[in-house]
Design a protein around this motif. Structure first.
Motif, PDB file in Angstrom:
ATOM      1  N   ASN A 168       0.980  -1.263  -0.011  1.00 17.85           N
ATOM      2  CA  ASN A 168       0.041  -0.078   0.048  1.00 17.85           C
ATOM      3  C   ASN A 168       0.951   1.123  -0.164  1.00 17.85           C
ATOM      4  O   ASN A 168       1.349   1.899   1.284  1.00 17.85           O
ATOM      5  CB  ASN A 168      -1.004  -0.028   1.098  1.00 17.85           C
ATOM      6  CG  ASN A 168      -1.591   1.136   1.314  1.00 17.85           C
ATOM      7  OD1 ASN A 168      -1.489   2.073   0.554  1.00 17.85           O
ATOM      8  ND2 ASN A 168      -2.700   1.126   2.058  1.00 17.85           N
ATOM      9  N   PRO A 169       1.262   1.877  -0.993  1.00 16.81           N
ATOM     10  CA  PRO A 169       1.865   2.983  -1.282  1.00 16.81           C
ATOM     11  C   PRO A 169       1.371   4.302  -0.896  1.00 16.81           C
ATOM     12  O   PRO A 169       1.981   5.218  -0.864  1.00 16.81           O
ATOM     13  CB  PRO A 169       2.439   2.897  -2.766  1.00 16.81           C
ATOM     14  CG  PRO A 169       1.498   2.493  -3.477  1.00 16.81           C
ATOM     15  CD  PRO A 169       0.906   1.305  -2.695  1.00 16.81           C
ATOM     16  N   GLY A 170       0.291   4.145  -0.437  1.00 11.50           N
ATOM     17  CA  GLY A 170      -0.815   5.305  -0.205  1.00 11.50           C
ATOM     18  C   GLY A 170      -0.747   5.900   1.167  1.00 11.50           C
ATOM     19  O   GLY A 170       0.444   5.352   2.058  1.00 11.50           O
ATOM     20  N   THR A 171      -1.778   6.411   1.829  1.00  7.90           N
ATOM     21  CA  THR A 171      -1.621   6.993   3.040  1.00  7.90           C
ATOM     22  C   THR A 171      -2.598   6.378   3.898  1.00  7.90           C
ATOM     23  O   THR A 171      -2.807   6.735   4.939  1.00  7.90           O
ATOM     24  CB  THR A 171      -1.991   8.509   3.099  1.00  7.90           C
ATOM     25  OG1 THR A 171      -3.036   8.932   2.466  1.00  7.90           O
ATOM     26  CG2 THR A 171      -0.760   8.974   2.331  1.00  7.90           C
ATOM     27  N   ILE A 172      -3.861   5.664   3.576  1.00  9.47           N
ATOM     28  CA  ILE A 172      -4.837   5.127   4.142  1.00  9.47           C
ATOM     29  C   ILE A 172      -4.981   3.684   4.009  1.00  9.47           C
ATOM     30  O   ILE A 172      -4.828   3.031   2.819  1.00  9.47           O
ATOM     31  CB  ILE A 172      -6.253   5.703   3.784  1.00  9.47           C
ATOM     32  CG1 ILE A 172      -6.358   5.690   2.187  1.00  9.47           C
ATOM     33  CG2 ILE A 172      -6.289   7.183   4.127  1.00  9.47           C
ATOM     34  CD1 ILE A 172      -7.594   6.263   1.685  1.00  9.47           C
ATOM     35  N   PRO A 173      -5.522   2.943   5.028  1.00  6.03           N
ATOM     36  CA  PRO A 173      -5.406   1.393   4.693  1.00  6.03           C
ATOM     37  C   PRO A 173      -6.596   0.911   3.786  1.00  6.03           C
ATOM     38  O   PRO A 173      -7.585   1.642   3.509  1.00  6.03           O
ATOM     39  CB  PRO A 173      -6.093   0.943   6.179  1.00  6.03           C
ATOM     40  CG  PRO A 173      -5.728   2.103   7.034  1.00  6.03           C
ATOM     41  CD  PRO A 173      -5.745   3.174   6.351  1.00  6.03           C
ATOM     42  N   LEU A 174      -6.438  -0.315   3.362  1.00  5.55           N
ATOM     43  CA  LEU A 174      -7.093  -0.626   2.176  1.00  5.55           C
ATOM     44  C   LEU A 174      -8.046  -2.007   2.855  1.00  5.55           C
ATOM     45  O   LEU A 174      -7.482  -2.796   3.470  1.00  5.55           O
ATOM     46  CB  LEU A 174      -6.365  -1.282   1.069  1.00  5.55           C
ATOM     47  CG  LEU A 174      -5.697  -0.198   0.377  1.00  5.55           C
ATOM     48  CD1 LEU A 174      -4.763  -0.869  -0.790  1.00  5.55           C
ATOM     49  CD2 LEU A 174      -6.840   0.635  -0.789  1.00  5.55           C
ATOM     50  N   SER A 175      -9.189  -1.974   2.392  1.00  3.18           N
ATOM     51  CA  SER A 175     -10.028  -3.316   3.085  1.00  3.18           C
ATOM     52  C   SER A 175     -10.581  -3.873   1.594  1.00  3.18           C
ATOM     53  O   SER A 175     -10.222  -3.647   0.265  1.00  3.18           O
ATOM     54  CB  SER A 175     -11.400  -2.635   3.527  1.00  3.18           C
ATOM     55  OG  SER A 175     -12.083  -1.905   2.518  1.00  3.18           O
ATOM     56  N   ASN A 176     -11.398  -5.275   1.869  1.00  2.00           N
ATOM     57  CA  ASN A 176     -11.519  -5.989   0.705  1.00  2.00           C
ATOM     58  C   ASN A 176     -10.215  -6.484  -0.267  1.00  2.00           C
ATOM     59  O   ASN A 176     -10.574  -6.180  -1.722  1.00  2.00           O
ATOM     60  CB  ASN A 176     -12.977  -5.468   0.060  1.00  2.00           C
ATOM     61  CG  ASN A 176     -13.541  -6.386  -0.849  1.00  2.00           C
ATOM     62  OD1 ASN A 176     -13.383  -7.640  -0.754  1.00  2.00           O
ATOM     63  ND2 ASN A 176     -14.131  -6.138  -1.813  1.00  2.00           N
TER      64      ASN A 176
END
Length: 287
Positions: A168-176
């Motif tokens: 995850n190179p972003g700033t918020i957690p990923l679901s599903n």
């Protein structure tokens, strides 16, 4: 065979201990690109965005003729990474590129990275979305890599193990979070969800494996997807495994077929006729 003084004999020697030639398959290249926009969101409306691209060689051979093509941002400029200045993406190098553009509305940008080695190409694709004019909404990012082991197989093929990793190179957690591969199943989750909350955090790397029995050269694509803030993001990983072609059939040795090789048969017939003639002449001299 008994040979008397003055006799001439014609023999054909067959060599049947020649092994089949070994065909060594070329090793294909493997590259990986990550793209991160800054900022990820322009809540107050249109503005400037800089994309940073990180390109790595995750294979086993240096990669040449590297290109980076973006669909809506250019030029993409390399700013660092080619340590020895040979224009080859070496195994130990990480090339950084940037591109800046002005966005007036929410936009998804794609980049295609391509490189070559041993006459074969490798491709990777990265995409990123920037939200424009919507307060308090930050889009997610996701990234996947795929590494086959081995990258090349002898004729007949064999078992290949794919190791695929999602970050995850972003700033918020990923679901599903989901991972599918068009030519290898099932994907088995190995490790990475450190806190066991089923969310792909920016600090986590989720690892998966899958095995496939390949008989021919195969290119397959993995697709990773995840969700955050009502937005679904996807990333692709493409890898090729080369399977050598079967060795060519060895030419027939020993006696030749007059139909398949008439010129050889004609030469052998001439040699035999000459030998018979020489034998007859010698016998006449002894009478």
């Amino acid at each position: 065979m008994n040979v008397n003084p003055g006799d001439n004999r014609f023999c054909v020697v067959t060599n049947n201990d020649i092994g089949a030639p070994i065909v060594v398959p070329p090793v294909p290249p493997l590259i990986d690109v990550v793209k991160v926009p800054s900022p990820l969101a322009l809540p107050n409306g249109p503005g400037s965005v800089m994309y940073t691209y990180t390109l790595k060689n995750i294979g086993t051979v240096p990669v040449t003729n590297v290109t980076m093509v973006g669909d809506t941002c250019s030029p993409i400029v390399r700013i660092s990474g080619d340590v020895n200045n040979d224009n080859k993406l070496d195994l130990t190098e990480t090339w950084a590129h940037t591109c800046t553009t002005t966005l007036t509305s929410t936009h998804t940008n794609n980049v295609v990275a391509t490189g070559w080695a041993n006459g074969l190409s490798a491709t990777d694709i990265a995409s990123a979305t920037v939200i424009v004019g919507v307060p308090a909404v930050v889009p997610p990012l996701i990234h996947v890599t795929k590494v086959p082991n081995p990258l090349a197989l002898a004729a007949g093929g064999g078992i290949v193990t794919y190791t695929e990793k999602i970050t995850n190179p972003g700033t918020i957690p990923l679901s599903n979070v989901q991972l599918v591969d068009d030519k290898c199943a099932p994907m088995q989750f190995i490790s990475g969800d450190i806190n066991g909350n089923n969310l792909l955090e920016p600090t986590e790397t989720w690892a998966y494996t899958c095995q496939s029995n390949l008989k021919t050269t195969t290119t397959n694509t993995a697709i990773a997807s995840g969700q955050a803030n009502g937005i679904t993001v996807r990333d692709f990983a493409i890898a090729t495994v080369v399977v050598a072609e079967a060795a060519p059939i060895l030419p027939v040795t020993g006696f030749f077929s007059a139909e398949k090789t008439p010129w050889v048969f004609a030469i052998l017939s001439s040699v035999f006729a000459a030998a018979v003639l020489l034998y007859t002449i010698r016998n006449k001299k002894n009478i």
